[in-house]
Design an enzyme around this catalytic site. Structure first.
Site, PDB file in Angstrom:
ATOM      1  N   GLY A 178       0.835  -1.185   0.000  1.00  0.00           N
ATOM      2  CA  GLY A 178       0.000   0.000   0.000  1.00  0.00           C
ATOM      3  C   GLY A 178       0.877   1.245   0.000  1.00  0.00           C
ATOM      4  O   GLY A 178       2.068   1.187   0.334  1.00  0.00           O
ATOM      5  N   CYS A 179       0.289   2.363  -0.355  1.00  0.00           N
ATOM      6  CA  CYS A 179       1.089   3.584  -0.454  1.00  0.00           C
ATOM      7  C   CYS A 179       1.663   3.963   0.908  1.00  0.00           C
ATOM      8  O   CYS A 179       2.862   4.237   1.023  1.00  0.00           O
ATOM      9  CB  CYS A 179       0.261   4.711  -1.050  1.00  0.00           C
ATOM     10  SG  CYS A 179      -1.364   4.935  -0.302  1.00  0.00           S
TER      11      CYS A 179
END
Lengths: 375, 375, 375, 375
Positions: A178-179
């Protein structure tokens, strides 16, 4: 022609090629890798296309977006209209035998369903959450449904490039982090691994631009609602938490909990994670910097700022770079570690391409040299 | 090595090179052009560096910024810190004999003074206003001082790439148009040349992001003042007017006046020009589109939108593309032509690099293929 | 108590009251007007509530929002949670006999259907488009459906306050103009009426913040899509055109067409209209200013800028003010008139309240004195 | 007239006045307080003027801005041009004998110098930092110069309204807290006082809009630099730290250090403070909420969100409200407390006016009822 190519690439021509390169010829010797993009109508899909379209070793053969099938890409993303890529299609319309790699920008749940249908011959770089968690129960707990492709979990590698290069090279499925976890783990893992900080007492105050919420229509990402304002969301309940706890826990070799509080900031791209950490034993700001410097001495996209410069999302916008810096805390025995990335690039499509490069033998930076767009 | 290079590039190897290229070798046969950037601490300078640093045929040898001399580039533009370029210097510190080309991002007046000091052997791509106007009196009238290098005006060519390619190739000094004139002239010149519109009745309502005002500290470009607001400025008095009137007048073969009203919009980059035109004789929206299509059929950066799509600065942000479209007006005998560019790229540094490519024999798109950054 | 009130307000006490007022007592003698808001979950509804809630003569009795019925206002608009207003309800739940006035912030078509259901005793201040056009055929042509309440059109007055004060006072239904027409007509009508400009050759380049598009979820009003970008929309086809042509045509006593080209600007609020006009006969910039000054000498919300100051949306944000200024054009015989308003206030809810004040005998500025919020 | 006024306000008329009030007459019986604004050309000055100009009990008699003396207010702040206030002057030009109160929006150091010159008869509401710290040595340490008016420190009260109401009422000088301390202390003080949290282990991650940096021209607050980006600044070294430590330390009755890390967010107004706290003994999220509820049960501007709603700067923009909420942390024994204010209103000019109301006997909310401007 293929015979001529063999001739050129081997034997007596090898020396010649070295000369050519020395003299300014650039070799792009691989025949192109055939790529498909699943989820081509979302922001991560678009950014993957933006980057991959200029990658000398990639040919984008199919753009898949179920609900937009039949539309030209220019209709969905006018800024990509110049590329002359094929129209959007459904996955069923794709001749998957001719595809070497699928980049997947679908939402979770949909992602693993679509990936499960692909032939084994297709390698997958997944930007969704579906193959990040090794434990399917944790997946169910956080994502609210059973994982429908648990048999594929064994083929999947957590794609935090700088920490899993060797596994990524040989993996069939790479699950890009995920970012938020990308920025946080890049900052925290070297410190945890080297026992510099208390892995069970990490507090992360994160701020993200609104593209982190995707292109789905939501009231809180309307310009009039998100603009000129700032607020936390998903306090103590964000789905990136189990990834963080999985990776930090593994690095620390213990079960950990992480305080992760994301905020929505009025900008399109960019993610800044301010990590408040408790120092272990005789760790210091300097020893934390040492740990990071050692960990990333060969990492082309990690910029450690050691002269007091402060990471800022402006400095990495549109690029695959990650800026990290360590600062002293007023509270004794603590430090502050700050990391900045572009959530759509290093936090998603860029890291996906970086992983692709490892999987297919390209230089890790191929197609990713674009400098940040500032202002 | 040079001998080997000669051997390879000529005679029997020519065929081989063609094979290489067909097989995926890219040729970058030129040895690199040595470049200096004047005004490296401003926005146009920074964007020139951003693009030129990745141009395979350019080596940036000197970054000149008088008031920042001695500082590392990373201090002035942290987003360019990864490049490892030399520190900023004064012009006097540069060995100009070793420089092939100077990109000039200085303010007007300073620009021609600095350019006048350069040896004749240095070609100049000037992004300032100093060599755009052929008539020094007009310069004085609009820029408020005598032109101090009138002897160089004869060496200068107006660098609107798509309309002056042949002159640009052989020029010593290329005066890149202002950002507004770039968008407006690209939209208007083909229509004027083909006598589709009344050259003396053009009304241009232009909107620009705040980088158009440069990096100088001004109250009206503070975030708190420019943000969330919009207003016209320099009504009837903007310095891009004489350029417009020079070029449109020349194309029309008559003296013309142009209504040009710029507005400051709350965005960093981007420029949109909405041109309200009176049709001549039996001109129609279709014949206007024909004129533009013919004019730009070989122009890689001009995107004509003919399907009702509307130009938007979002669609060209960070790129060298220009979107143009023609629309019907409710007022009879009139039409609306809209053009969108990124003011710092096609409107400045990108067009400068495009001109450089022509001047030094590179493909016009070299170093400029970056796609727009959206969102 | 009522008897005491009569006693106080008349006869011998009149003098006393005058003293009180002179001494600093403010009279708010009316008992409060009972108001309902139709469309309380939209932006215009919210801004109406924001202003009306502090109006000393209004008591908000019902907030109507069909799809949000049952929810507290704080859920739909957290910034209004402090007011302690009643929960949202459907129109059917309201006791309309106890309501004096309905403010309607519904979308067109829905608006007239809901208004038609109200008892005659309820006065209506409508912010929708449904009662702006006097000709139902024009309505059908532009809004794509037959008008379902043509019998009410005769009760409706076009609510451009400064130009229709007398009619508004006695009207049952006041149709507040669209946001764009408000700014444009305030700038143009005095010039057309006094035959200063050619009514059939007006070109309006308008720019609006994204709240102009309402709160409905649309891709182009997402922060990531509307931010940092600008483009025209609805070229030659915007639904505010028939209003403009109706009012300008009436003022000019001829049928006119108007070039109206709106643009979406990256800001939440604010609207700037740049009007390019052809001067009639011996009209001049000065005579245009005279016409405006005369027209608005008693208009508390119109600010004519005559010292070269330029209207800006920043200067009116959140307020009911409208800034107007006239500028010389480079094209002979032409001028540029610029008007700026807040689209949600003077362009909608503020003007609605201003009309309410006229309808119910309050001072025109009551509840509208808030100054612009800058920065 | 004065005699008549006496007559009316006392004796037999008292009953009558009560009737008038019951019948809808509002009393604004005080004659107006004569106010001067020091620093009228800055953002806090402007916001003070915006609010005070509509306060029924204030007459703004002098606007002081040394470097803009002689200019009309409309030149410096066009949005305030409608007020018809006197032109800007120097302090020397003011007849201070006729002034009751001075609002001071000057920068630190300058503030105490100017305040020291005022006659004792002038009460002072200071929005600068100069009278916030009780210990002049701490001032010198953080603000880099000796305090030049230490004799006045004894007359000064820390103006965190909700916590110092009684002292403020009688003070000559009220030192309004910094914007960050306002939000943080409102959230923390009740918890520290009631021994709910460890006062020495508070970590505050704060985010502010750019107006927090004032109107001075700085590169990092240019639209092009601050927009679309986010970064921390002044890590461990921000000048609001000593205020925080003074007040939290006093409440805890111990010397404390606070981790305070501010971030610059791309918005004009708004401040969000996310406070990470360690719970004491058997404190819980609920007991924290109890402490806050008790502390602010009579505070008109404090909004405690207890239903899971999340504070957001959008919800308080342009208003004097402060939203506070408590959330559970994943880390055991910890909690997260979030507070949101408008930095220019509750964080500066609004709180100043709130303090003025206490000092001069007005209702605490007078002139401050404006609702938040959203969107």
């Amino acid at each position: 022609m293929a015979a001529a190519r063999q001739l050129i690439l081997s034997g007596p021509f090898a020396y010649l090629i070295r000369i050519f390169k020395a003299e300014g010829f650039t070799m792009a010797s691989k025949s192109k890798i055939a790529a498909a993009v699943l989820g081509a109508s979302g922001y991560t899909g678009a950014d993957l296309i933006r980057l991959a379209a200029l990658h000398p070793g990639i040919e984008i053969k199919a753009l898949i977006a179920k609900s937009h099938a039949g539309q030209p890409l220019a209709k969905v993303f006018p800024h990509l209209g110049v590329l002359g890529l094929p129209d959007l299609v459904t996955s069923e319309e794709v001749d998957w035998e001719g595809i070497d790699v699928a980049f997947c920008g679908l939402p979770h749940a949909t992602a693993h369903q679509e990936i499960a249908k692909l032939p084994e011959s297709v390698k997958v770089v997944d930007m969704s959450a579906d193959f990040r968690l090794r434990d399917p129960d944790t997946y169910t707990q956080w994502y609210g449904g059973a994982h429908g492709a648990t048999d594929l979990l064994g083929q999947a590698v957590y794609g935090l490039t700088e920490h899993y290069r060797d596994c990524i090279k040989d993996a069939r499925i790479v699950a890009c982090p995920g970012c938020y976890p990308t920025a946080i783990l890049l900052a925290m893992l070297p410190l945890v691994k080297r026992k510099q900080i208390d892995a069970g007492a990490i507090i992360v105050d994160a701020k993200s631009g609104v593209t982190g919420a995707g292109r789905a229509l939501k009231q809180n990402t309307l310009f009039a609602e998100a603009g000129e304002g700032l607020s936390p969301y998903g306090i103590g309940a964000h789905r990136h938490i189990p990834e963080l706890e999985q990776e930090i826990g593994q690095a620390a070799d213990e079960t950990v909990r992480v305080n992760f509080t994301p905020h929505l900031a009025p900008m399109a791209r960019g993610e800044l994670c301010t990590c408040y950490v408790a120092l272990k034993d005789d760790a210091t700001v300097d020893s934390l910097r040492d740990a990071l410097r050692d960990a990333y001495k060969d990492a082309p996209f990690i910029q450690l700022l050691e002269d007091g410069s402060i990471p800022a999302t402006q400095n990495v916008r549109g690029s695959n770079y990650c800026q990290i810096a360590v600062f002293a805390d007023r509270l004794e025995g603590r430090a502050i570690v700050v990391a900045a990335i572009d959530n759509l690039v290093k936090g998603s499509a860029g890291q996906a391409l970086q992983n692709f490069n490892l999987m297919f033998g390209f230089d890790e930076t191929e197609g990713l040299k674009q400098l940040p767009l500032f202002p």
